[in-house]
Design a protein around this motif. Structure first.
Motif, PDB file in Angstrom:
ATOM      1  N   VAL A  84       0.867  -1.185   0.000  1.00 48.13           N
ATOM      2  CA  VAL A  84       0.000   0.000   0.000  1.00 48.13           C
ATOM      3  C   VAL A  84       0.903   1.234   0.000  1.00 48.13           C
ATOM      4  O   VAL A  84       1.761   1.379   0.865  1.00 48.13           O
ATOM      5  N   ASP A  85       0.722   2.119  -0.982  1.00 51.29           N
ATOM      6  CA  ASP A  85       1.446   3.389  -0.999  1.00 51.29           C
ATOM      7  C   ASP A  85       0.649   4.442  -0.245  1.00 51.29           C
ATOM      8  O   ASP A  85       1.158   5.092   0.649  1.00 51.29           O
ATOM      9  N   ASP A  86      -0.605   4.603  -0.660  1.00 53.81           N
ATOM     10  CA  ASP A  86      -1.455   5.560   0.047  1.00 53.81           C
ATOM     11  C   ASP A  86      -2.908   5.159  -0.087  1.00 53.81           C
ATOM     12  O   ASP A  86      -3.269   4.333  -0.916  1.00 53.81           O
ATOM     13  N   ILE A  87      -3.703   5.743   0.789  1.00 57.16           N
ATOM     14  CA  ILE A  87      -5.142   5.499   0.814  1.00 57.16           C
ATOM     15  C   ILE A  87      -5.807   6.866   0.898  1.00 57.16           C
ATOM     16  O   ILE A  87      -5.424   7.692   1.728  1.00 57.16           O
ATOM     17  N   LEU A  88      -6.775   7.095   0.043  1.00 58.24           N
ATOM     18  CA  LEU A  88      -7.506   8.353   0.050  1.00 58.24           C
ATOM     19  C   LEU A  88      -8.953   8.080   0.446  1.00 58.24           C
ATOM     20  O   LEU A  88      -9.619   7.231  -0.145  1.00 58.24           O
ATOM     21  N   ILE A  89      -9.408   8.806   1.452  1.00 58.60           N
ATOM     22  CA  ILE A  89     -10.803   8.735   1.875  1.00 58.60           C
ATOM     23  C   ILE A  89     -11.408  10.100   1.572  1.00 58.60           C
ATOM     24  O   ILE A  89     -10.971  11.115   2.127  1.00 58.60           O
TER      25      ILE A  89
ATOM     26  N   SER B 298       4.796   4.687   5.171  1.00 55.18           N
ATOM     27  CA  SER B 298       6.240   4.900   5.121  1.00 55.18           C
ATOM     28  C   SER B 298       6.910   3.726   4.434  1.00 55.18           C
ATOM     29  O   SER B 298       6.585   2.573   4.696  1.00 55.18           O
ATOM     30  N   ARG B 299       7.847   4.017   3.560  1.00 53.47           N
ATOM     31  CA  ARG B 299       8.662   2.983   2.905  1.00 53.47           C
ATOM     32  C   ARG B 299      10.074   2.951   3.476  1.00 53.47           C
ATOM     33  O   ARG B 299      10.858   2.093   3.167  1.00 53.47           O
ATOM     34  N   ASP B 300      10.383   3.922   4.322  1.00 58.21           N
ATOM     35  CA  ASP B 300      11.702   4.024   4.930  1.00 58.21           C
ATOM     36  C   ASP B 300      11.828   2.980   6.036  1.00 58.21           C
ATOM     37  O   ASP B 300      10.993   2.947   6.945  1.00 58.21           O
TER      38      ASP B 300
END
Length: 122
Positions: free
Chosen positions: A68-73, A85-87
């Motif tokens: 999952v990169d991002d989720i928009l609601i 976060s991918r870090d």
């Protein structure tokens, strides 16, 4: 390198920013929160944690190796943006930004959230 709190304050300069939090999705706890207006960001972050967990379970059950990169609601008056976060330093954390739907710029918010995650120091 800015601190987590300095980075959070900087994100609140986005036009239409209502509230921001950095959240640990494993526990649901917030590491930092900032509000521009009265808004229960702690409760919203807890709810967003459940959304993140549900999405991660769904991907797991589908057997995909996607992340999952991002989720928009999208609500009638607000945009709630969750950016994972991918870090490796911030494993299990996500940024959670609430924008006023009429004033906020989603593309700019995504860009600033990713840039802030790359530059922050815990």
């Amino acid at each position: 390198m800015p601190s987590l709190q300095e980075s959070a304050q900087s994100l609140m300069s986005l036009d239409g920013a209502v509230a921001f939090a950095v959240v640990d999705h494993t526990s649901g706890m917030t590491l930092t929160t900032v509000n521009a207006v009265p808004f229960d960001i702690e409760l919203a972050a807890a709810v967003a944690t459940e959304v993140v967990r549900a999405q991660m379970r769904a991907i797991d059950q589908l057997g995909g190796e996607q992340l999952v990169d991002d989720i928009l609601i999208t609500l009638s008056g607000q945009l709630h943006l969750v950016v994972m976060s991918r870090d490796p330093r911030f494993a299990g954390l996500f940024s959670y930004l609430v924008l006023d739907r009429e004033r906020g710029n989603l593309a700019l918010a995504r860009h600033r959230l990713r840039a802030a995650a790359a530059d922050v120091e815990l």
